[in-house]
Motif scaffolding. Sequence first.
Motif, PDB file in Angstrom:
ATOM      1  N   LEU A 187      -2.587   4.366   6.854  1.00 22.38           N
ATOM      2  CA  LEU A 187      -2.341   4.614   5.687  1.00 22.38           C
ATOM      3  C   LEU A 187      -4.397   4.386   5.018  1.00 22.38           C
ATOM      4  O   LEU A 187      -4.306   4.544   3.534  1.00 22.38           O
ATOM      5  CB  LEU A 187      -2.187   3.136   4.946  1.00 22.38           C
ATOM      6  CG  LEU A 187      -0.422   2.823   5.490  1.00 22.38           C
ATOM      7  CD1 LEU A 187       0.127   1.300   4.750  1.00 22.38           C
ATOM      8  CD2 LEU A 187       0.200   4.244   4.167  1.00 22.38           C
ATOM      9  N   VAL A 227      -0.211   1.991  11.255  1.00 19.16           N
ATOM     10  CA  VAL A 227       0.652   2.710  10.418  1.00 19.16           C
ATOM     11  C   VAL A 227      -1.489   2.499   8.905  1.00 19.16           C
ATOM     12  O   VAL A 227      -1.506   3.169   7.966  1.00 19.16           O
ATOM     13  CB  VAL A 227       1.530   1.681   9.921  1.00 19.16           C
ATOM     14  CG1 VAL A 227       1.756   2.400   8.824  1.00 19.16           C
ATOM     15  CG2 VAL A 227       2.807   2.334  10.795  1.00 19.16           C
ATOM     16  N   ARG A 284       7.053   6.812  11.998  1.00 15.46           N
ATOM     17  CA  ARG A 284       7.929   6.225  11.761  1.00 15.46           C
ATOM     18  C   ARG A 284       9.104   6.742  13.240  1.00 15.46           C
ATOM     19  O   ARG A 284      10.004   5.643  12.927  1.00 15.46           O
ATOM     20  CB  ARG A 284       8.557   7.304  10.901  1.00 15.46           C
ATOM     21  CG  ARG A 284       9.587   6.431   9.812  1.00 15.46           C
ATOM     22  CD  ARG A 284      10.623   7.268  10.736  1.00 15.46           C
ATOM     23  NE  ARG A 284      10.981   8.684  10.143  1.00 15.46           N
ATOM     24  CZ  ARG A 284      11.737   9.653  11.194  1.00 15.46           C
ATOM     25  NH1 ARG A 284      12.964   8.796  11.714  1.00 15.46           N
ATOM     26  NH2 ARG A 284      11.379  10.635  10.874  1.00 15.46           N
ATOM     27  N   CYS A 305      -4.449   8.067   4.193  1.00 16.37           N
ATOM     28  CA  CYS A 305      -3.978   8.188   2.892  1.00 16.37           C
ATOM     29  C   CYS A 305      -4.856   8.007   1.664  1.00 16.37           C
ATOM     30  O   CYS A 305      -4.868   8.111   0.154  1.00 16.37           O
ATOM     31  CB  CYS A 305      -2.534   7.902   3.066  1.00 16.37           C
ATOM     32  SG  CYS A 305      -1.852   8.991   4.195  1.00 16.37           S
ATOM     33  N   SER A 357       8.703   2.587   4.307  1.00 20.51           N
ATOM     34  CA  SER A 357       8.636   0.985   3.358  1.00 20.51           C
ATOM     35  C   SER A 357       9.787   0.320   3.732  1.00 20.51           C
ATOM     36  O   SER A 357      10.218  -0.464   4.555  1.00 20.51           O
ATOM     37  CB  SER A 357       8.485   1.787   2.682  1.00 20.51           C
ATOM     38  OG  SER A 357       8.348   0.491   1.627  1.00 20.51           O
ATOM     39  N   MET A 375       2.717  10.848  10.262  1.00 17.44           N
ATOM     40  CA  MET A 375       3.955   9.824   9.318  1.00 17.44           C
ATOM     41  C   MET A 375       4.812  10.050  10.358  1.00 17.44           C
ATOM     42  O   MET A 375       5.996   8.716  11.076  1.00 17.44           O
ATOM     43  CB  MET A 375       3.951  10.075   8.312  1.00 17.44           C
ATOM     44  CG  MET A 375       4.362   9.160   7.852  1.00 17.44           C
ATOM     45  SD  MET A 375       3.110   7.746   6.805  1.00 17.44           S
ATOM     46  CE  MET A 375       2.763   8.692   5.706  1.00 17.44           C
ATOM     47  N   LYS A 380       0.464  -1.544  -0.201  1.00 14.35           N
ATOM     48  CA  LYS A 380       0.015  -0.095   0.094  1.00 14.35           C
ATOM     49  C   LYS A 380       0.978   1.318  -0.134  1.00 14.35           C
ATOM     50  O   LYS A 380       1.307   2.486  -0.732  1.00 14.35           O
ATOM     51  CB  LYS A 380      -1.086  -0.138   0.810  1.00 14.35           C
ATOM     52  CG  LYS A 380      -2.177  -1.212   1.050  1.00 14.35           C
ATOM     53  CD  LYS A 380      -3.077  -0.953   2.224  1.00 14.35           C
ATOM     54  CE  LYS A 380      -3.672   0.174   3.280  1.00 14.35           C
ATOM     55  NZ  LYS A 380      -4.263  -0.300   4.015  1.00 14.35           N
ATOM     56  N   LEU A 381       2.206   0.944   0.593  1.00 14.92           N
ATOM     57  CA  LEU A 381       2.840   2.170   1.130  1.00 14.92           C
ATOM     58  C   LEU A 381       3.301   3.212  -0.773  1.00 14.92           C
ATOM     59  O   LEU A 381       3.814   3.717  -0.477  1.00 14.92           O
ATOM     60  CB  LEU A 381       4.168   2.182   1.714  1.00 14.92           C
ATOM     61  CG  LEU A 381       3.432   3.212   3.075  1.00 14.92           C
ATOM     62  CD1 LEU A 381       5.027   2.474   4.348  1.00 14.92           C
ATOM     63  CD2 LEU A 381       3.924   4.287   3.380  1.00 14.92           C
ATOM     64  N   ASP A 382       4.012   1.684  -1.045  1.00 13.73           N
ATOM     65  CA  ASP A 382       4.532   1.430  -2.206  1.00 13.73           C
ATOM     66  C   ASP A 382       3.648   2.047  -3.089  1.00 13.73           C
ATOM     67  O   ASP A 382       3.940   3.113  -4.582  1.00 13.73           O
ATOM     68  CB  ASP A 382       5.135   0.622  -2.688  1.00 13.73           C
ATOM     69  CG  ASP A 382       6.789  -0.248  -1.428  1.00 13.73           C
ATOM     70  OD1 ASP A 382       6.893   0.787  -0.995  1.00 13.73           O
ATOM     71  OD2 ASP A 382       6.713  -1.360  -1.851  1.00 13.73           O
ATOM     72  N   GLY A 388       3.018  11.551  -2.264  1.00 18.63           N
ATOM     73  CA  GLY A 388       4.013  11.454  -1.031  1.00 18.63           C
ATOM     74  C   GLY A 388       4.582  12.893  -1.275  1.00 18.63           C
ATOM     75  O   GLY A 388       4.815  13.706   0.008  1.00 18.63           O
ATOM     76  N   MET A 425       6.931   7.855   3.635  1.00 17.84           N
ATOM     77  CA  MET A 425       7.149   7.231   3.346  1.00 17.84           C
ATOM     78  C   MET A 425       8.092   5.995   2.953  1.00 17.84           C
ATOM     79  O   MET A 425       7.340   4.689   3.376  1.00 17.84           O
ATOM     80  CB  MET A 425       5.551   7.347   2.015  1.00 17.84           C
ATOM     81  CG  MET A 425       4.293   8.330   2.634  1.00 17.84           C
ATOM     82  SD  MET A 425       3.352   8.613   1.055  1.00 17.84           S
ATOM     83  CE  MET A 425       1.606   8.329   1.802  1.00 17.84           C
ATOM     84  N   LYS A 426       9.001   6.798   2.195  1.00 15.48           N
ATOM     85  CA  LYS A 426       9.730   6.040   2.332  1.00 15.48           C
ATOM     86  C   LYS A 426      10.969   4.633   2.704  1.00 15.48           C
ATOM     87  O   LYS A 426      11.641   3.888   3.332  1.00 15.48           O
ATOM     88  CB  LYS A 426      11.182   6.793   0.907  1.00 15.48           C
ATOM     89  CG  LYS A 426      10.566   6.511  -0.246  1.00 15.48           C
ATOM     90  CD  LYS A 426      11.498   7.224  -1.247  1.00 15.48           C
ATOM     91  CE  LYS A 426      11.042   7.772  -2.932  1.00 15.48           C
ATOM     92  NZ  LYS A 426      12.126   8.443  -3.071  1.00 15.48           N
TER      93      LYS A 426
END
Length: 404
Positions: free
Chosen positions: A76, A72, A123, A79, A35, A119, A12-14, A22, A31-32
């Motif tokens: 998401l 998370v 993180r 988002c 992930s 976020m 989902k993030l990717d 992003g 986000m990166k």
Amino acid sequence: MADAFLQFMVRKLDSLIQKEFGLIWGVDQEMKKLSSLLSTIQAVLEDAEEKQITNKPLQNWLRKLKDAAYKVDDILDECATEAALLESNRQNSSFNKKVCTSCLTPHNVMFRHRIGSRMRDIRERLDEIAEERLKFHLMEGGVERRSRVIENRQTGSIITQSQVYGREEDKERIVECLVEKVAGSDNVSVYPIVGLGGLGKTTLAQMVFNDERIMSHFELRIWVCVSEDFSLSRIIKDIIESATGSACENLELDPLQEVLQSLSHEKLRYLLVLHGVWNEDQEKWDRLKYVLACGSRGASIIVTTRIQTVASHMGTMPLHQLSGLTEDDCWSLFKERAFRREKEERPNLVALGKEIVSKCGGLPLVIKSLGSMMSNKSEENQWISVVKSELWNLPQHESSILPA
């Protein structure tokens, strides 16, 4: 199961990153990093879930990871909702797409601020969790390890232990239900057995499967290991092979369904055990259940799983929640594995053995494992050494037996 959940979130993030949402929200780097963190943690999850049974701090670590993962997932989901709104605006706007998506409307500004803050917080929390994993010396997984884990989870219907402790009452309850209470049911009855890993779900299902009353009541008994791969074609293929006793060609799903339904024309009263179900996909289960809606009155399915939502999706009867063994049963099981005749008269080892059992949480798998470790050790210091290495998480002050 946590492994699959994290893998789903990484996807989902990717997806959001690839579509440059992003960048639009100013959180591309967060986000990166997120992930990357999830992928790093995911690499050791298989080993962590195997070792947690005898490791309290590792259980706590997995619990913290689970809590963070849910946060998370919430982020998401928010988002994804915002991304859908942006996509809709792109399609409906007559302006240049880049101009449209960068408009600093009050809503967009508020969202960017809120999602950016959340976020960063999660993180940082995952940073701490990822760093904490190092103290557990976990092995990273891969294709080879995953194959090995799945192979180790494969079980058969035959009971491989000479004596089973503390499960007679559970067995009687299930046998009575299948042989008497649902014997006249027109629909297939699904009986879920739920419990932690190591509690003995497999053993209980084997006891029921091989009970004389079950063997005489059901005209056909089938045992299938499901594991994490809830593949309809593989499960149906395994059912056909178990029912017919012969190998089944590697067919596609539709031909397999036809073969299975052709077998159902005999209208046999069957008992099917689906052992080790992990997948929570309601649609897949509904498709399988439709194919299995055959056989005579009283046809039944036993499902063993660690996950209550799986039991809720699949069960037609109240779930059977398996509990830990009683103190007496735990001791009997440990003594059978650990004590030889010459050890039984040594009070110090008996006392230490009971201390070990008290820390096992009633889990038969843990008790058998530790008991087997002790079986070839005759000295007290050897036992203490095993306790410190295998149950290192126990504070020494909790035990009057373990020396400082």
